[in-house]
Design an enzyme around this catalytic site. Structure first.
Site, PDB file in Angstrom:
ATOM      1  N   CYS A 273      22.274  -5.506  27.462  1.00  0.00           N
ATOM      2  CA  CYS A 273      21.279  -4.473  27.787  1.00  0.00           C
ATOM      3  C   CYS A 273      21.830  -3.046  27.763  1.00  0.00           C
ATOM      4  O   CYS A 273      21.430  -2.257  26.909  1.00  0.00           O
ATOM      5  CB  CYS A 273      20.679  -4.763  29.152  1.00  0.00           C
ATOM      6  SG  CYS A 273      19.803  -6.329  29.203  1.00  0.00           S
TER       7      CYS A 273
HETATM    8  N1  NAD Z   1      20.187 -10.875  29.564  1.00  0.00           N
HETATM    9  C1  NAD Z   1      19.693  -9.988  30.376  1.00  0.00           C
HETATM   10  O1  NAD Z   1      20.253  -9.723  31.436  1.00  0.00           O
HETATM   11  C2  NAD Z   1      18.410  -9.243  30.055  1.00  0.00           C
HETATM   12  C3  NAD Z   1      17.799  -8.509  31.075  1.00  0.00           C
HETATM   13  C4  NAD Z   1      16.625  -7.842  30.809  1.00  0.00           C
HETATM   14  C5  NAD Z   1      16.093  -7.874  29.526  1.00  0.00           C
HETATM   15  N2  NAD Z   1      16.714  -8.583  28.536  1.00  0.00           N
HETATM   16  C6  NAD Z   1      16.076  -8.590  27.211  1.00  0.00           C
HETATM   17  O2  NAD Z   1      15.451  -9.851  27.033  1.00  0.00           O
HETATM   18  C7  NAD Z   1      15.519 -10.261  25.668  1.00  0.00           C
HETATM   19  C8  NAD Z   1      16.178 -11.630  25.564  1.00  0.00           C
HETATM   20  O3  NAD Z   1      17.522 -11.523  26.033  1.00  0.00           O
HETATM   21  P1  NAD Z   1      18.364 -12.787  26.481  1.00  0.00           P
HETATM   22  O4  NAD Z   1      19.539 -12.240  27.222  1.00  0.00           O
HETATM   23  O5  NAD Z   1      17.507 -13.809  27.129  1.00  0.00           O
HETATM   24  O6  NAD Z   1      18.834 -13.337  25.057  1.00  0.00           O
HETATM   25  P2  NAD Z   1      19.514 -14.746  24.751  1.00  0.00           P
HETATM   26  O7  NAD Z   1      20.275 -14.581  23.512  1.00  0.00           O
HETATM   27  O8  NAD Z   1      20.191 -15.272  25.986  1.00  0.00           O
HETATM   28  O9  NAD Z   1      18.269 -15.710  24.492  1.00  0.00           O
HETATM   29  C9  NAD Z   1      17.423 -15.577  23.418  1.00  0.00           C
HETATM   30  C10 NAD Z   1      17.011 -16.982  22.954  1.00  0.00           C
HETATM   31  O10 NAD Z   1      16.059 -16.833  21.926  1.00  0.00           O
HETATM   32  C11 NAD Z   1      16.284 -17.843  20.970  1.00  0.00           C
HETATM   33  N3  NAD Z   1      15.630 -17.403  19.731  1.00  0.00           N
HETATM   34  C12 NAD Z   1      16.011 -16.480  18.829  1.00  0.00           C
HETATM   35  N4  NAD Z   1      15.075 -16.335  17.877  1.00  0.00           N
HETATM   36  C13 NAD Z   1      14.067 -17.190  18.188  1.00  0.00           C
HETATM   37  C14 NAD Z   1      12.816 -17.503  17.595  1.00  0.00           C
HETATM   38  N5  NAD Z   1      12.385 -16.882  16.491  1.00  0.00           N
HETATM   39  N6  NAD Z   1      12.075 -18.449  18.172  1.00  0.00           N
HETATM   40  C15 NAD Z   1      12.479 -19.083  19.302  1.00  0.00           C
HETATM   41  N7  NAD Z   1      13.645 -18.826  19.922  1.00  0.00           N
HETATM   42  C16 NAD Z   1      14.425 -17.883  19.366  1.00  0.00           C
HETATM   43  C17 NAD Z   1      17.792 -17.943  20.896  1.00  0.00           C
HETATM   44  O11 NAD Z   1      18.190 -19.195  20.363  1.00  0.00           O
HETATM   45  C18 NAD Z   1      18.165 -17.778  22.367  1.00  0.00           C
HETATM   46  O12 NAD Z   1      18.248 -19.017  23.026  1.00  0.00           O
HETATM   47  C19 NAD Z   1      16.266  -9.146  24.950  1.00  0.00           C
HETATM   48  O13 NAD Z   1      15.341  -8.252  24.419  1.00  0.00           O
HETATM   49  C20 NAD Z   1      17.033  -8.462  26.062  1.00  0.00           C
HETATM   50  O14 NAD Z   1      17.292  -7.124  25.779  1.00  0.00           O
HETATM   51  C21 NAD Z   1      17.848  -9.281  28.782  1.00  0.00           C
END
Ligand code: NAD
Length: 445
Positions: A273
């Site tokens: 992030c």
């Molecule tokens: N990690 C954090 O602390 C956090 C906090 C707030 C916001 N975010 C935001 O949330 C979003 C997700 O982040 P995250 O940390 O969960 O990512 P992550 O990489 O942990 O998880 C994303 C998941 O999406 C899956 N994926 C990718 N493309 C896909 C598709 N087309 N269909 C289905 N599944 C698919 C991946 O395999 C993965 O398991 C990002 O935009 C991030 O900026 C993350």
């Protein structure tokens, strides 16, 4: 009316929720819906993750396997790679990654891929919510035209909203249910319906007037952190030059009961992030001929911290009449923050790479990360993968320098400073008592 129908379904717990992307954000969210009795399906491209969930096993530290198993056994939670099941969902929430391209421009390709899957199956009566962090305008400029290209119309046939995720992995105090949720729809019906959906799992929902406001609010939050951490890092470098204890300065300033909020320096920023999100805002700003100078400055200061840490190691070794070349350096912690198993954008990667390119023999210990590989963005040195070593007496004594990069709990820091010759503490992990009883020379950020 779409709105009333959806609200009734949600109220009666007859609505089905689909969560696309079961990562750090999507899995806790899906689990929350399932645990209040709403049937939830997680959609993944990673077959392994889907089968782990269906077997009742969690791969995210903040969600226990017991919670998953209970919901899977009660047929409230399932995971699939079959996107045709999207048709059965009344609300679909997109939680896929939003990385940056090498050029530091937003990469919304995962959002587009997820939206494409929805588009193929969009049916009348669905609510689509984007949770992935992104630039203002993604929901109404990009998603809305894609979904309307099906011939279905917003409000008449489907609803569309943005709601940023604020989950803080590893934070035991704040979880999905007690972090207020900002919700902004492209239309009023979209806002109200999405807000009602989230009110089933979150104590406090804050509705705003548009998806763009919600998108911008998320970027403001994370830019605020990046900028303030940048200022703390600049202060730390200044204090080092002036031979003043940065941490004591911050502690003193933080006694002011108003107008000051403490931020702390460190080896650099990491995670999915803080290092990335501000670029989404500055990119959008550039599209409008606007130069976001705070963001550029924070990025410049924060991205130089690994270089500064390596300088501290070099200074320390130099005082011991040792060269960087051939020195054995042990990193304590490589995760980007304490007590989590995430190395994405971790400053440890850059520190290791820089130490190796100076000829150091680098090793690491991290109870959360058993192996570390380096992609092509961290390969000024050999880029050889590393495995976590045991933190035993021999390992500590054999190190010329130990660098505390992540202040994981559960590490016996007293033993480290008793046995090591030199310790660089980038996190203020060594408290006053430990420092007082230390045999090692300690250099603090
Ligand atoms: N990690 C954090 O602390 C956090 C906090 C707030 C916001 N975010 C935001 O949330 C979003 C997700 O982040 P995250 O940390 O969960 O990512 P992550 O990489 O942990 O998880 C994303 C998941 O999406 C899956 N994926 C990718 N493309 C896909 C598709 N087309 N269909 C289905 N599944 C698919 C991946 O395999 C993965 O398991 C990002 O935009 C991030 O900026 C993350």
């Amino acid at each position: 009316m779409i709105k009333n129908n959806l609200i009734n379904l949600i109220r009666d717990k007859r609505a089905r929720v689909g969560v696309i992307g079961l990562g750090y954000v999507g899995l806790p969210l899906a689990t929350e819906f399932a645990s209040v009795g709403i049937k939830t399906t997680g959609f993944e491209v990673d077959e392994k993750k889907a089968s782990e969930i269906n077997a009742g096993r969690s791969y995210i530290a903040d969600v226990t396997s017991e919670t998953i198993k209970e919901s899977v056994d009660a047929v409230r939670l399932s995971a699939t790679t079959d996107f045709d099941l999207l048709k059965e969902c009344d609300a679909i929430i997109i939680c896929v990654p939003t990385p940056l391209r090498k050029t530091k421009e937003p990469d919304v390709s995962f959002i587009l891929a997820a939206a494409e899957e929805i588009k193929k199956r969009l049916r009348r009566g669905q609510l689509i919510i984007l949770e992935s962090t992104t630039y203002p305008g993604t929901t109404d400029e990009v998603l809305m035209p894609m979904l309307e290209a099906t011939g279905l119309k917003l409000d008449e046939d489907f609803l569309l909203a943005f709601s940023p995720e604020r989950v803080d992995p590893g934070n035991p105090q704040f979880k999905t249910h007690n972090i207020p949720k900002v919700v902004g729809g492209v239309t009023d019906d979209s806002t109200e319906t999405a807000a009602f959906l989230y009110s089933q799992i979150v104590n406090d929902v804050h509705a705003v007037s548009s998806a763009r406001v919600a998108e911008a609010a998320k970027l403001l939050e994370n830019t605020f952190r990046a900028v303030n951490i940048g200022m703390a890092n600049e202060m730390a470098r200044l204090c080092y030059a002036l031979n003043i204890d940065t941490w004591e300065v911050i502690r003193a300033a933080a006694t002011k009961p108003f107008g000051f909020m403490p931020f702390y320096p460190g080896p650099g920023i990491g995670g999915h992030c803080i290092p990335l999100d501000p670029h989404y805002l500055s990119w959008k700003a550039r599209q409008h001929g606007f130069d976001s100078r705070f963001i550029s400055l924070a990025e410049e200061v924060n991205s130089r911290m690994p270089e500064h840490v390596v300088q501290l190691v070099s200074d320390g070794l130099n005082d011991d009449r040792k060269a960087m070349n051939g020195a054995r350096v042990l990193l304590l912690g490589v995760a980007y923050k304490k007590d989590i198993d995430d190395v994405r954008e971790s400053p440890a990667l850059s520190i290791i790479d820089r130490l190796r390119s100076k000829g150091c023999e680098v090793r690491y210990h991290d109870p959360f990360i058993s192996e570390l590989s380096f992609d092509d963005t961290h390969t000024a040195s050999s880029g050889e993968p590393l495995a976590s070593v045991q933190l035993n007496d021999e390992e500590i004594k054999a190190s010329d320098c130990i660098v505390i990069v992540t202040d994981h709990s559960g590490i016996d820091y007293q033993r480290v400073v008793n046995l090591a010759p030199l310790v660089v503490d980038t996190r203020n992990a060594l408290n006053g008592e430990v420092r007082k009883r230390s045999a090692a020379r300690i250099i603090r950020l």
